[in-house]
Scaffold this active site. Structure first.
Site, short mmCIF file in Angstrom:
data_model
loop_
_atom_site.label_atom_id
_atom_site.label_comp_id
_atom_site.label_asym_id
_atom_site.label_seq_id
_atom_site.Cartn_x
_atom_site.Cartn_y
_atom_site.Cartn_z
N ARG A 177 0.83 -1.21 0.00
CA ARG A 177 0.00 0.00 0.00
C ARG A 177 0.86 1.26 0.00
O ARG A 177 0.56 2.26 0.65
CB ARG A 177 -0.97 0.01 1.19
N GLU A 183 -4.91 3.04 6.12
CA GLU A 183 -4.69 3.12 4.67
C GLU A 183 -5.00 4.51 4.13
O GLU A 183 -4.26 5.04 3.31
CB GLU A 183 -5.53 2.07 3.94
N SER A 214 -11.32 -0.67 3.07
CA SER A 214 -10.49 -1.16 4.19
C SER A 214 -9.75 0.02 4.82
O SER A 214 -8.98 0.70 4.14
CB SER A 214 -9.50 -2.21 3.69
#
Length: 355
Positions: free
Chosen positions: A177, A351, A255
């Site tokens: 990520r 995130e 998420s």
């Protein structure tokens, strides 16, 4: 309110707006105002911003689909709303198809187009929200595939010089990520460049990626042991729809936390205390833990802070129950982090970008 168009020498005007409500432009549906917003519909628009007498030297904030964003305040930087269209087969090589996609194309639209046209390889990444231009920034991933596994190169425009460059995948510093486009400081490109086009490399011959439990369950349920790309695409869409709320119905950023990666020793220690923990051994010997399981084990499903809540069906997702504000989302996220750290000794990392 819109500012009068600014006409550069070639006669084409920038689309500049002022005091823009950003609530429709972030999937969490959080309130905030952009003091100035410019709609970027071409590479040339980026250069017009760079050459603009007022906007050129101002700080910039690049906005795609707003699916990885938590707004806690108004945005003083110039918001560049990326709306560059276009998707095509750029080249067919002996060992791969190369697709070229405009940065403003919704990612799922690009995946669906590629499958419909007979170019497999993106099916595991179906239904991920956001734009194609944002996909390399976050190095999106799902069900065993990451964007870096399918990226050929990206086309960028420098926000200082206005120069175009094509960056191959190997210089993008991809991590979990993470990428050079997300990194600040020396060598990082966050706030320094705009991705205008993404080139995807879909390998030949196609090989399915079926190593995740959810996909194995689908094979067992259906009796299909050799699914094609369209079947996997349909399965992934069904799995995600069952687990994740539709941002058009209930605000969310997908998420919210990264799955933490630990050593084998750390994993054994946690398994000794919690033998049912969901974990995935990685090729480098580390182990990826399911952040959603950790959060659920701490009892957070359905808990709220103001208008922000943990989704009842998936603890990894934070949602806007109505009129949530960014500060409430951040407060809830921090409480979850402290709770998971207190029980497991693991610090979860968000995130989304928080501004």
């Amino acid at each position: 309110m819109s500012l009068p168009p600014v006409n550069p020498p070639n006669g084409l005007a920038l689309d500049i707006e002022s005091d823009v409500n950003l609530k429709p432009y972030n999937t969490f549906g959080l309130p905030a105002t952009a003091r100035r917003l410019v709609r970027i519909r071409s590479e040339a628009d980026v250069r017009r911003v760079v050459d603009h007498p007022e906007l050129g030297l101002a700080p910039k904030f690049v906005l795609g689909g707003g699916s990885n964003l938590v707004l806690t305040k108004d945005v003083e930087a110039v918001v560049l709303k990326i709306e560059i269209p276009g998707i095509r087969l750029l080249e067919e090589r002996r060992d791969a198809w190369i697709l070229e996609v405009g940065a403003g194309v919704p990612w799922h639209e690009a995946v669906a187009w590629s499958i419909a046209q007979g170019y497999p390889g993106l099916e595991n990444l179906a239904l991920i929200p956001g734009t194609t231009g944002a996909a390399p920034v976050q190095n999106i991933g799902a069900y065993g595939i990451e964007l870096k596994d399918r990226l050929d190169s990206v086309e960028v425009v420098d926000l200082i010089t206005g120069r175009k460059a094509v960056l191959p995948a190997e210089v993008c510093a991809f991590g979990y990520r993470d990428s050079v486009f997300k990194q600040t400081g020396f060598g990082g490109l966050a706030g320094k460049s705009v991705i205008t086009k993404v080139r995807l490399r879909l390998p030949k011959p196609w090989q399915p990626s079926l190593g995740y439990l959810d996909l194995e369950r689908k094979m067992a349920e259906t009796g299909i042991t050799a699914p094609d790309a369209k079947q996997i695409f349909d399965w992934v869409c069904a799995i995600r729809r069952a687990k994740l709320p539709d941002p058009a119905v209930i605000g969310n950023a997908g998420s919210f936390f990264k799955n933490p990666v630990v050593t084998e020793e750390q994993c054994r220690d946690i398994i000794g205390r919690d033998p049912h923990i969901v974990h995935y051994p990685m090729p480098d010997g580390t182990v990826k833990l399911a952040a959603g399981w950790l959060i659920d084990a701490c009892g957070w499903k359905g808990k709220t802070v103001g208008g922000a809540a943990v989704y009842e069906k998936q603890a990894l997702v934070l949602v806007n129950k109505g009129e949530a504000r960014g500060a409430e989302v951040v407060t809830l996220a921090r409480a979850i982090q402290e709770s998971v750290y207190g029980r497991f000794g693991i610090r979860l990392e968000p995130e989304p970008v928080v501004i």
